[in-house]
Design a protein around this motif. Structure first.
Motif, PDB file in Angstrom:
ATOM      1  N   GLU A  13       0.838  -1.195   0.000  1.00 28.43           N
ATOM      2  CA  GLU A  13       0.000   0.000   0.000  1.00 28.43           C
ATOM      3  C   GLU A  13       0.878   1.253   0.000  1.00 28.43           C
ATOM      4  O   GLU A  13       0.611   2.210  -0.741  1.00 28.43           O
ATOM      5  CB  GLU A  13      -0.922  -0.023   1.216  1.00 28.43           C
ATOM      6  CG  GLU A  13      -2.009   1.014   1.200  1.00 28.43           C
ATOM      7  CD  GLU A  13      -3.024   0.807   2.308  1.00 28.43           C
ATOM      8  OE1 GLU A  13      -4.205   1.085   2.057  1.00 28.43           O
ATOM      9  OE2 GLU A  13      -2.639   0.388   3.431  1.00 28.43           O
ATOM     10  N   THR A  34      -4.042  -1.084  -7.592  1.00 29.55           N
ATOM     11  CA  THR A  34      -4.079   0.265  -8.149  1.00 29.55           C
ATOM     12  C   THR A  34      -3.624   0.168  -9.612  1.00 29.55           C
ATOM     13  O   THR A  34      -3.212  -0.909 -10.064  1.00 29.55           O
ATOM     14  CB  THR A  34      -3.120   1.191  -7.395  1.00 29.55           C
ATOM     15  OG1 THR A  34      -1.788   0.673  -7.546  1.00 29.55           O
ATOM     16  CG2 THR A  34      -3.485   1.293  -5.915  1.00 29.55           C
ATOM     17  N   GLU A  44      -4.675  -0.912  -2.768  1.00 29.84           N
ATOM     18  CA  GLU A  44      -5.403  -0.081  -1.807  1.00 29.84           C
ATOM     19  C   GLU A  44      -6.308  -0.995  -1.003  1.00 29.84           C
ATOM     20  O   GLU A  44      -6.786  -2.021  -1.502  1.00 29.84           O
ATOM     21  CB  GLU A  44      -6.185   1.035  -2.496  1.00 29.84           C
ATOM     22  CG  GLU A  44      -7.258   0.589  -3.451  1.00 29.84           C
ATOM     23  CD  GLU A  44      -7.965   1.756  -4.122  1.00 29.84           C
ATOM     24  OE1 GLU A  44      -7.549   2.906  -3.952  1.00 29.84           O
ATOM     25  OE2 GLU A  44      -8.947   1.488  -4.819  1.00 29.84           O
TER      26      GLU A  44
END
Length: 138
Positions: A70, A92, A76
């Motif tokens: 992250e 992502t 995410e």
């Protein structure tokens, strides 16, 4: 060379893992992260506990790996329906790009492992190893 099954399987796993980690480390990935990315490629937006189970990683270890992923903006995590105990994980855009690179590395290592194998031998190898896995999963 020792001809025992456990020895040969362990050596194959070790060599395969070394080849993968050598290349994925150049992407900034630590051990454990490539298989999480691969899992998310096919099961995006899933719960952390699903990742732990599917990747055979302890839940606490997954939490640490995901925190680093992250921070690197590869994934995410978000709560659904206000449930703080159930975090959903998704790739992502950057994570999708890195995942494609990881999958390419996996394919290259598989190609190297199967050099000199016929298509039938490759199919049989997968079938037999899957059967062995199923036997040992009891």
């Amino acid at each position: 060379m020792n001809k025992e099954l456990h020895y040969i399987l362990r050596l194959c796993h070790t060599l395969c893992n070394k080849k993968i980690l050598l290349q994925t480390s150049t992407l900034g990935l630590s051990p454990g992260q490539p298989k999480i990315l691969e899992f998310l490629e096919y099961h995006n937006d899933c719960e952390q506990k699903e990742i732990a189970k599917a990747c055979e990683i302890e839940p606490a270890t997954v939490t640490n790996l995901l925190a680093r992923m992250e921070k690197a903006r590869l994934i995410e995590r978000k709560q659904l329906d206000g449930n703080r105990r159930s975090l959903h994980v998704s790739l992502t855009k950057e994570g999708e790009i890195v995942t494609k690179q990881v999958l390419k590395i996996f394919e290259e290592v598989k190609k190297k492992a199967f050099e000199g194998f016929t298509v039938e031998e490759q199919t049989s190898t997968f079938r037999l190893l899957t059967k062995m896995f199923d036997n040992l999963s009891d």
